[in-house]
Enzyme design. Sequence first.
Site, PDB file in Angstrom:
ATOM      1  N   GLU A  95      32.354  47.057  39.522  1.00  0.00           N
ATOM      2  CA  GLU A  95      32.547  47.835  40.866  1.00  0.00           C
ATOM      3  C   GLU A  95      31.538  48.844  40.688  1.00  0.00           C
ATOM      4  OE1 GLU A  95      36.517  48.704  41.887  1.00  0.00           O
ATOM      5  OE2 GLU A  95      35.806  50.043  43.443  1.00  0.00           O
ATOM      6  N   ARG A 107      45.269  55.961  42.341  1.00  0.00           N
ATOM      7  CA  ARG A 107      46.385  54.742  42.296  1.00  0.00           C
ATOM      8  C   ARG A 107      47.621  55.040  41.372  1.00  0.00           C
ATOM      9  NH1 ARG A 107      46.836  49.715  44.506  1.00  0.00           N
ATOM     10  NH2 ARG A 107      44.857  49.887  45.834  1.00  0.00           N
ATOM     11  N   PHE A 138      43.843  49.290  37.992  1.00  0.00           N
ATOM     12  CA  PHE A 138      43.266  50.164  38.572  1.00  0.00           C
ATOM     13  C   PHE A 138      44.282  51.536  38.452  1.00  0.00           C
ATOM     14  CE2 PHE A 138      40.790  52.688  41.860  1.00  0.00           C
ATOM     15  CZ  PHE A 138      39.364  52.458  41.592  1.00  0.00           C
ATOM     16  N   ALA A 160      40.292  46.108  44.610  1.00  0.00           N
ATOM     17  CA  ALA A 160      41.694  46.460  45.075  1.00  0.00           C
ATOM     18  C   ALA A 160      42.180  45.064  45.824  1.00  0.00           C
ATOM     19  CB  ALA A 160      41.555  47.600  46.309  1.00  0.00           C
ATOM     20  N   THR A 194      42.925  52.694  48.449  1.00  0.00           N
ATOM     21  CA  THR A 194      43.663  53.827  48.624  1.00  0.00           C
ATOM     22  C   THR A 194      42.820  55.069  49.441  1.00  0.00           C
ATOM     23  OG1 THR A 194      43.109  55.074  46.721  1.00  0.00           O
ATOM     24  CG2 THR A 194      45.171  53.851  46.549  1.00  0.00           C
ATOM     25  N   GLU A 231      45.266  41.298  41.487  1.00  0.00           N
ATOM     26  CA  GLU A 231      45.506  42.433  40.491  1.00  0.00           C
ATOM     27  C   GLU A 231      47.081  42.198  40.091  1.00  0.00           C
ATOM     28  OE1 GLU A 231      43.729  45.379  42.954  1.00  0.00           O
ATOM     29  OE2 GLU A 231      43.248  46.221  40.868  1.00  0.00           O
TER      30      GLU A 231
HETATM   31  N1  MTE Z   1      39.818  36.741  38.614  1.00  0.00           N
HETATM   32  C1  MTE Z   1      38.899  36.272  38.235  1.00  0.00           C
HETATM   33  N2  MTE Z   1      38.650  34.940  37.701  1.00  0.00           N
HETATM   34  N3  MTE Z   1      37.629  36.970  37.619  1.00  0.00           N
HETATM   35  C2  MTE Z   1      37.837  38.371  38.109  1.00  0.00           C
HETATM   36  O1  MTE Z   1      36.878  39.240  37.692  1.00  0.00           O
HETATM   37  N4  MTE Z   1      38.946  40.156  39.232  1.00  0.00           N
HETATM   38  C3  MTE Z   1      40.346  40.540  39.609  1.00  0.00           C
HETATM   39  C4  MTE Z   1      40.894  39.778  40.522  1.00  0.00           C
HETATM   40  N5  MTE Z   1      40.904  38.274  39.951  1.00  0.00           N
HETATM   41  C5  MTE Z   1      38.953  39.003  38.805  1.00  0.00           C
HETATM   42  C6  MTE Z   1      39.859  37.955  39.182  1.00  0.00           C
HETATM   43  C7  MTE Z   1      40.061  41.836  40.353  1.00  0.00           C
HETATM   44  S1  MTE Z   1      40.171  43.168  39.499  1.00  0.00           S
HETATM   45  C8  MTE Z   1      40.313  42.063  41.717  1.00  0.00           C
HETATM   46  S2  MTE Z   1      40.367  43.534  42.554  1.00  0.00           S
HETATM   47  C9  MTE Z   1      40.288  40.844  42.252  1.00  0.00           C
HETATM   48  O2  MTE Z   1      40.444  39.582  41.624  1.00  0.00           O
HETATM   49  C10 MTE Z   1      39.355  40.915  43.455  1.00  0.00           C
HETATM   50  O3  MTE Z   1      39.225  39.854  44.208  1.00  0.00           O
HETATM   51  P1  MTE Z   1      39.762  39.592  45.675  1.00  0.00           P
HETATM   52  O4  MTE Z   1      39.926  41.027  46.237  1.00  0.00           O
HETATM   53  O5  MTE Z   1      39.274  38.491  46.256  1.00  0.00           O
HETATM   54  O6  MTE Z   1      41.263  39.372  45.381  1.00  0.00           O
HETATM   55 MO1  MOS Z   2      39.723  45.280  40.667  1.00  0.00          MO
HETATM   56  S1  MOS Z   2      40.108  46.683  39.508  1.00  0.00           S
HETATM   57  O1  MOS Z   2      39.824  46.513  42.138  1.00  0.00           O
HETATM   58  O2  MOS Z   2      37.793  45.109  40.962  1.00  0.00           O
END
Ligand code: MTE
Ligand code: MOS
Length: 757
Positions: A226, A304, A338, A503, A434, A707
């Site tokens: 990020e 958070r 987070f 998020a 947030t 998450e």
């Molecule tokens: N799933 C996979 N396969 N790889 C990833 O890097 N990141 C996670 C989650 N799932 C991740 C994952 C994180 S930290 C977040 S915030 C969300 O995916 C982001 O994607 P979204 O907002 O589309 O759910």
């Molecule tokens: Mo996910 S920690 O909000 O990229």
Amino acid sequence: MKNIDSRSHVRGESIYVNDIPVREDTLFGVVLGSPVAHGKLKKVDFSEALKMAGVEAVITASDIPGENQIGSIIQDEELFADREVHFVGMPVALVCARSEALARKALAAIRVEIEELRPILTAREAHAEKKFICPSRTFRIGDSDSMWKKCAQVVEGQAEMGGQEHVYLETQGAYAYMLEDGAVKVHSSTQATKYVQVGVARVLGIPMHKIEVDVNRIGGGFGGKEDQATPWGAMAALAAYTLRKPVKLILSRADDFTMTGKRHPYSFDFKLGLDQDLKILCYQVEAFQNAGAAADVSPAVMERTLFHGTGSYHVPNATITCHSCRTHLPPNTAMRGFGAPQAMFAFEAAIMKAAATLNVPPMEIQRKNLLQEGDRFPYDQLAANCNAGTCWDTAYKKFAVEKLKKEVADFNKKNSRFKKGLSLFPLCFGISFTKTSLNQGRSLVHIYTDGSVSITTGVVEMGQGVNTKILQAAAKTLSIAPRRFTIHSTNTTRIANPSPTAASSGADLNGKATIMACEALRARLQGVACRELKAQDPAQIEIRDEIIYLKGKATALTWERLVALTDESRVPLSEHAHYATPVIYFDKTVEKGHPFAYHVYGTAVTAVTVDCLRGTYEIDLVKAVHDFGSSMNLDIDIGQAEGALMQGIGLMTIEELLIDPKGKHIYNNLASYKIPDIYFAPKEVEIVPLDSHPDALALLGSKAVGEPPLMYGIGSYFAILMAMREFNPKMKLQLWAPLTHQKCLLSLYDDYGDLLK
Ligand code: MTE
Ligand code: MOS
């Protein structure tokens, strides 16, 4: 619908940064990191390195035409160390050579002179020395101070929680080259095209429109890309800009482990008060966040933590404080959850302590205090469509917890060396950034004259299947076949200023924008069809499965023909839409508001077996009832839940960030840093969707899933602890995640506990 990436993944055809064909004159970069955690940089002598064959340049802070600054929330982070180093691995220089191997050879020939200073490594130490990233913050509800004396029982204690490596399969990296007229293009493995663009602009001292950042997809980010993709993008761009040659910089796994930040370790001081009926009256917690050497997104992570201070529980009186503490570790950063997993662990630890003190099962305290409809969170939002109790009760019944309890008790009666433990963990996680301003998404949809459609959004595909969800939303809105769509790379020239993909909000924000764009296009197509079919009102027109209907009757007009007609009529077939989450706001001056679009609930049941002779454990089962809303793609969502669960289990059990007394990580590969593998996975995993209502602010009613399920891993910690207490009821109650096999063994035989100090 299947994940649209599965075919190219399986065939090895998916394109990541390292798969982009490079130009013949491409140089390869390797980063020189500081060998010490804290010190004054006296001299960097790279004269010998420069003499080596194939080495073209060594780039340092003095080569930066713009600012040596990449901090996002707070501007406190240099791209290259200039006068001081602040963590082991802090970038000092970038060697550029004709191959990576040559660059590595040259790296070894660079002499760095550093006057070492004392490093601060823990949050508690930094707090004592008043080294903070930003001002501390407190969320308050009710009046905990005056309530303590009304409590039948008050427990106090400390909890410690370690950090975690992201272990994305694709390490950090970027490929940069010059375009015309001083412009630069950067292919980056980032969750945030905008942040890389802003970072490059600042470092090069050129405006953002001269920089194009492109991401096809990334091989996992988990939050680690990020904010932390920016340095590598900026370094590659800086080198390309200075040397006028393409530059590729892909971190080795060892460099990635050493140089990048992780999940924040936290320390907690907690105090919990209950009445005679085990109702929680008040809670007070002071959280010490180990932020590392620069702010990165730590202030947001801290926020958070504050929001999730009371977990899935109703607490009428609470005081939640968080300090973001500056230490000499790599800047810790976003990671799945987070800051929330840490806050929830602390609360569960307090419940565990109370349960141990009162000699009641933690489950009794947990169930009595679950959030109910209309309960107020410390930040003032009310729990709406609250599924905390429903998830718990459904899980309790569906997974026959009473029976499990009995089985565990019977097993423990019969066995002395092996002990079983059982836990329940209730989840409540707020969805939205947030920071309210980040809650916006964008989508650009083109319909081509042959009826095929291309979509670009601000979201980055990182394995979470968001592009499949975007496609599903578009196909549903236009009512045409999925095969007609291509989702293109995330690119700053097509979608400007996107929020990071984080998020868990990527699908909601960018999917909703996509629906808006498709609706606008559909309305135009209906207008053209209305004229063509000589109808009175476009409302009489409907597009259904690629056929145009008039007043509910199929006509001879097809999707392809209508699209061609629309273009012939000089009506635009492109649309750019913007979505901003309604309702949400937050007032930081009073720490109150309505920051979340909605909450995600769930309950996980975990059972484990501990081998009390060896201190090893196995996870027998994790079964969860999870609130997906009405899932638009259960295959993807279950995959997210299972993956997140595994990552959460790793966090709480075997993943340990070991550092030596000088602040150097004493692991740099996957042999010395263990993540769960298939053998460690629970023998049984079952995720059951809760029969819940679609949420209007979720994409097609399908709640964000990226998450929240990670936090089910917290259950494994307490299940193991319960089993250990069966073996040694007098064992000191240590609340210190991760509960590695080593810590487990030493705690079982309490006398040895001090060896760990
Ligand atoms: N799933 C996979 N396969 N790889 C990833 O890097 N990141 C996670 C989650 N799932 C991740 C994952 C994180 S930290 C977040 S915030 C969300 O995916 C982001 O994607 P979204 O907002 O589309 O759910
Ligand atoms: Mo996910 S920690 O909000 O990229």
